[in-house]
Scaffold this active site. Structure first.
Site, PDB file in Angstrom:
ATOM      1  N   ARG A 161     -21.319  50.087  -3.048  1.00 47.66           N
ATOM      2  CA  ARG A 161     -21.719  50.292  -4.433  1.00 47.66           C
ATOM      3  C   ARG A 161     -20.829  51.300  -5.155  1.00 47.66           C
ATOM      4  O   ARG A 161     -20.824  51.361  -6.387  1.00 47.66           O
ATOM      5  CB  ARG A 161     -23.181  50.761  -4.492  1.00 47.66           C
ATOM      6  CG  ARG A 161     -24.168  49.632  -4.220  1.00 47.66           C
ATOM      7  CD  ARG A 161     -25.580  50.087  -4.429  1.00 47.66           C
ATOM      8  NE  ARG A 161     -26.496  48.959  -4.523  1.00 47.66           N
ATOM      9  CZ  ARG A 161     -27.792  49.064  -4.755  1.00 47.66           C
ATOM     10  NH1 ARG A 161     -28.321  50.258  -4.920  1.00 47.66           N
ATOM     11  NH2 ARG A 161     -28.560  48.001  -4.819  1.00 47.66           N
ATOM     12  N   GLN A 162     -20.111  52.096  -4.391  1.00 47.35           N
ATOM     13  CA  GLN A 162     -19.205  53.070  -5.001  1.00 47.35           C
ATOM     14  C   GLN A 162     -17.819  52.438  -5.106  1.00 47.35           C
ATOM     15  O   GLN A 162     -16.856  52.884  -4.480  1.00 47.35           O
ATOM     16  CB  GLN A 162     -19.190  54.352  -4.169  1.00 47.35           C
ATOM     17  CG  GLN A 162     -20.535  55.060  -4.146  1.00 47.35           C
ATOM     18  CD  GLN A 162     -20.531  56.229  -3.183  1.00 47.35           C
ATOM     19  OE1 GLN A 162     -20.748  56.076  -1.997  1.00 47.35           O
ATOM     20  NE2 GLN A 162     -20.269  57.422  -3.698  1.00 47.35           N
ATOM     21  N   ASP A 235     -28.841  39.419 -12.436  1.00 49.46           N
ATOM     22  CA  ASP A 235     -27.903  39.952 -13.418  1.00 49.46           C
ATOM     23  C   ASP A 235     -26.655  39.078 -13.418  1.00 49.46           C
ATOM     24  O   ASP A 235     -26.527  38.144 -12.624  1.00 49.46           O
ATOM     25  CB  ASP A 235     -27.544  41.410 -13.117  1.00 49.46           C
ATOM     26  CG  ASP A 235     -27.100  41.612 -11.679  1.00 49.46           C
ATOM     27  OD1 ASP A 235     -26.359  40.768 -11.158  1.00 49.46           O
ATOM     28  OD2 ASP A 235     -27.512  42.615 -11.070  1.00 49.46           O
ATOM     29  N   LYS A 258     -29.980  42.212 -18.151  1.00 46.74           N
ATOM     30  CA  LYS A 258     -30.358  43.550 -17.733  1.00 46.74           C
ATOM     31  C   LYS A 258     -29.612  44.591 -18.556  1.00 46.74           C
ATOM     32  O   LYS A 258     -28.460  44.406 -18.898  1.00 46.74           O
ATOM     33  CB  LYS A 258     -30.007  43.725 -16.249  1.00 46.74           C
ATOM     34  CG  LYS A 258     -31.110  44.296 -15.424  1.00 46.74           C
ATOM     35  CD  LYS A 258     -30.857  44.302 -13.924  1.00 46.74           C
ATOM     36  CE  LYS A 258     -29.458  44.523 -13.480  1.00 46.74           C
ATOM     37  NZ  LYS A 258     -29.380  44.711 -12.000  1.00 46.74           N
ATOM     38  N   ARG A 260     -28.725  48.725 -18.356  1.00 43.98           N
ATOM     39  CA  ARG A 260     -28.778  49.898 -17.483  1.00 43.98           C
ATOM     40  C   ARG A 260     -29.143  51.136 -18.296  1.00 43.98           C
ATOM     41  O   ARG A 260     -28.481  51.494 -19.269  1.00 43.98           O
ATOM     42  CB  ARG A 260     -27.440  50.085 -16.777  1.00 43.98           C
ATOM     43  CG  ARG A 260     -27.437  51.198 -15.747  1.00 43.98           C
ATOM     44  CD  ARG A 260     -26.284  51.064 -14.786  1.00 43.98           C
ATOM     45  NE  ARG A 260     -26.394  49.888 -13.949  1.00 43.98           N
ATOM     46  CZ  ARG A 260     -27.148  49.825 -12.858  1.00 43.98           C
ATOM     47  NH1 ARG A 260     -27.890  50.870 -12.500  1.00 43.98           N
ATOM     48  NH2 ARG A 260     -27.179  48.726 -12.143  1.00 43.98           N
ATOM     49  N   ASP A 284     -30.627  38.023  -4.750  1.00 48.01           N
ATOM     50  CA  ASP A 284     -29.806  39.213  -4.976  1.00 48.01           C
ATOM     51  C   ASP A 284     -29.041  39.532  -3.695  1.00 48.01           C
ATOM     52  O   ASP A 284     -29.303  38.949  -2.637  1.00 48.01           O
ATOM     53  CB  ASP A 284     -30.691  40.395  -5.372  1.00 48.01           C
ATOM     54  CG  ASP A 284     -29.944  41.419  -6.216  1.00 48.01           C
ATOM     55  OD1 ASP A 284     -28.707  41.328  -6.291  1.00 48.01           O
ATOM     56  OD2 ASP A 284     -30.606  42.303  -6.796  1.00 48.01           O
ATOM     57  N   THR A 289     -34.420  50.100  -4.093  1.00 41.33           N
ATOM     58  CA  THR A 289     -35.765  50.549  -4.477  1.00 41.33           C
ATOM     59  C   THR A 289     -36.675  49.386  -4.852  1.00 41.33           C
ATOM     60  O   THR A 289     -37.899  49.541  -4.867  1.00 41.33           O
ATOM     61  CB  THR A 289     -35.688  51.507  -5.668  1.00 41.33           C
ATOM     62  OG1 THR A 289     -35.171  50.807  -6.801  1.00 41.33           O
ATOM     63  CG2 THR A 289     -34.806  52.705  -5.346  1.00 41.33           C
ATOM     64  N   GLY A 291     -36.906  48.121  -7.752  1.00 46.80           N
ATOM     65  CA  GLY A 291     -37.332  48.226  -9.143  1.00 46.80           C
ATOM     66  C   GLY A 291     -36.844  47.067  -9.984  1.00 46.80           C
ATOM     67  O   GLY A 291     -37.590  46.531 -10.819  1.00 46.80           O
ATOM     68  N   THR A 292     -35.599  46.646  -9.778  1.00 43.67           N
ATOM     69  CA  THR A 292     -35.062  45.500 -10.510  1.00 43.67           C
ATOM     70  C   THR A 292     -35.846  44.238 -10.195  1.00 43.67           C
ATOM     71  O   THR A 292     -36.112  43.420 -11.096  1.00 43.67           O
ATOM     72  CB  THR A 292     -33.576  45.301 -10.166  1.00 43.67           C
ATOM     73  OG1 THR A 292     -32.833  46.455 -10.570  1.00 43.67           O
ATOM     74  CG2 THR A 292     -33.019  44.080 -10.872  1.00 43.67           C
TER      75      THR A 292
END
Length: 373
Positions: A161-162, A235, A258, A260, A284, A289, A291-292
């Site tokens: 993710r980074q 997304d 979506k 952000r 996905d 988490t 949440g999405t």
């Protein structure tokens, strides 16, 4: 000391020899010899000194030593599916690595541990950063042992993710990890569902980017979820994978728009596509988490979708309130792959061993991996 009793306890294929740290030069060798005499075909030990003691004593049976930080059940499943007649060649203790056998000229395949956190043989927690260092040390040991080709199988590519700087003064960790793997001699990487396909460009070596779409499509057909369904991408970033799944199943495609709100917070503004009266299949790559997913389910319900949402994701990171978010009453089933071992039950887990084994076999025999992608 009792071979007859030992024979009753010996598994058909493998015997685990667990000994005290001070017993390497005393009871270990007679125990191993008795196990082999009783019918054991392979030996497994918990410590590196024990493995070296057996080798020095002239015991040539296939020998497996615990590799700290690697999910051994997962590695064994892949090895069984590969069926190349290759035994475990290496072992690891703490932050040092050594080969039990000479790998000169051989293809070496490191099956990386899954997830961010695993446990060692005594239940100790092993963070992902430690396992990354272990993988680098093993690759360096293979290179210095004149191995033929060094291949790294990384089901879940950590730090993915980074992959860019969202704010100033931040590292691009995915690029750094790619550079480290190349620097120690890794010549090929096999990964499943990278967070961003562009991560392949961080490498100057071949990267086989496998997809879990085939696994998801097969499971959906087996469960009968295809009828009156629609594939939904959470997304724009996952739209291509969702499209591939929709084409395999002959289903329509929808997408969530979506916005952000922060580094870890998003909101679903509206649904693109027709979902009214249909069962949504929300796909996905990573669920952290959740949440999405929860906000996506609520948006789908407002758009008229049936309260029978099937959530499918490749990597189950599951932190924070993920369990509560995935327990939404409109979620019929949550499906993950086993790239990350799950601590909690209640989810369907699909094995990636066959997919990875096919990729390893194709690489080993110089065949194209494109058909698996």
């Amino acid at each position: 000391h009792n071979v007859a009793t030992l024979a009753e306890l010996v598994a058909p294929a493998r015997t685990m020899l667990a000994v005290k740290a001070n017993a390497y030069g005393h009871g270990l060798i007679p125990l191993a010899e008795a196990a082999l005499a009783a019918g054991a075909h392979e030996l497994a030990v918990l410590e590196v000194p024990a493995a070296l003691t057996l080798r020095r004593a002239g015991i040539t049976a296939p020998l497996f030593a615990w590799l700290h930080g690697v999910d051994t059940d997962f590695a064994e499943a892949v090895e069984q599916d590969v069926d190349l007649g290759v035994s475990a060649l290496w072992q690891l203790e703490a932050i040092s690595a050594a080969f039990l056998d000479q790998p000169a000229g051989d293809d070496v395949v490191f099956v990386g541990g899954r997830g961010n956190l695993l446990r060692g043989p005594r239940g100790e927690e092993i963070p992902g950063s430690d396992r990354l260092m272990e993988r680098l040390l093993l690759a360096d040991a293979a290179r210095r042992s004149s191995a033929g080709r060094i291949n790294a199988v990384i089901p879940y590519f950590g730090y993915a993710r980074q992959d860019k700087q969202t704010e100033g003064r931040e590292p691009i960790s995915a690029r750094l990890v790619a550079g480290l793997l190349e620097r120690v001699g890794v010549e090929r990487v096999i990964a499943i569902d990278l967070h961003a396909p562009q991560i392949q460009g961080f490498f100057d070596i071949p990267v086989d980017h496998l997809s879990a779409v085939r696994l998801f499509a097969r499971y959906l057909r087996e469960k009968g979820y295809v009828e009156n369904a629609v594939v939904v991408s959470p997304d724009a970033g996952r739209a291509e994978e969702a499209r591939r799944l929709a084409e395999r199943l002959g289903l329509p495609l929808a997408m969530l728009a979506k916005r952000r709100l922060g580094p870890r917070e998003t909101s679903v503004t509206y649904v693109i596509g027709d979902v009214e009266g249909k069962r949504p299949i929300l796909v996905d790559d990573i669920v952290s988490t959740g949440g999405t997913i929860r906000r996506g389910v609520e948006a789908l319900l407002q758009a008229g979708a049936l309260p029978e949402v099937v959530v499918m994701a490749t990597h189950a990171v599951l932190v924070g309130g993920a369990k509560e978010n995935l327990a939404h009453p409109a979620v019929r089933e949550v499906v993950f792959t086993d790239t990350i071992p799950l601590k909690d039950g209640g989810y369907t887990v699909l094995s990636t061993a066959e997919l990875l084994a096919q990729a390893i076999r194709h690489v080993h025999t110089n065949q194209s991996v494109s058909a698996l992608i």
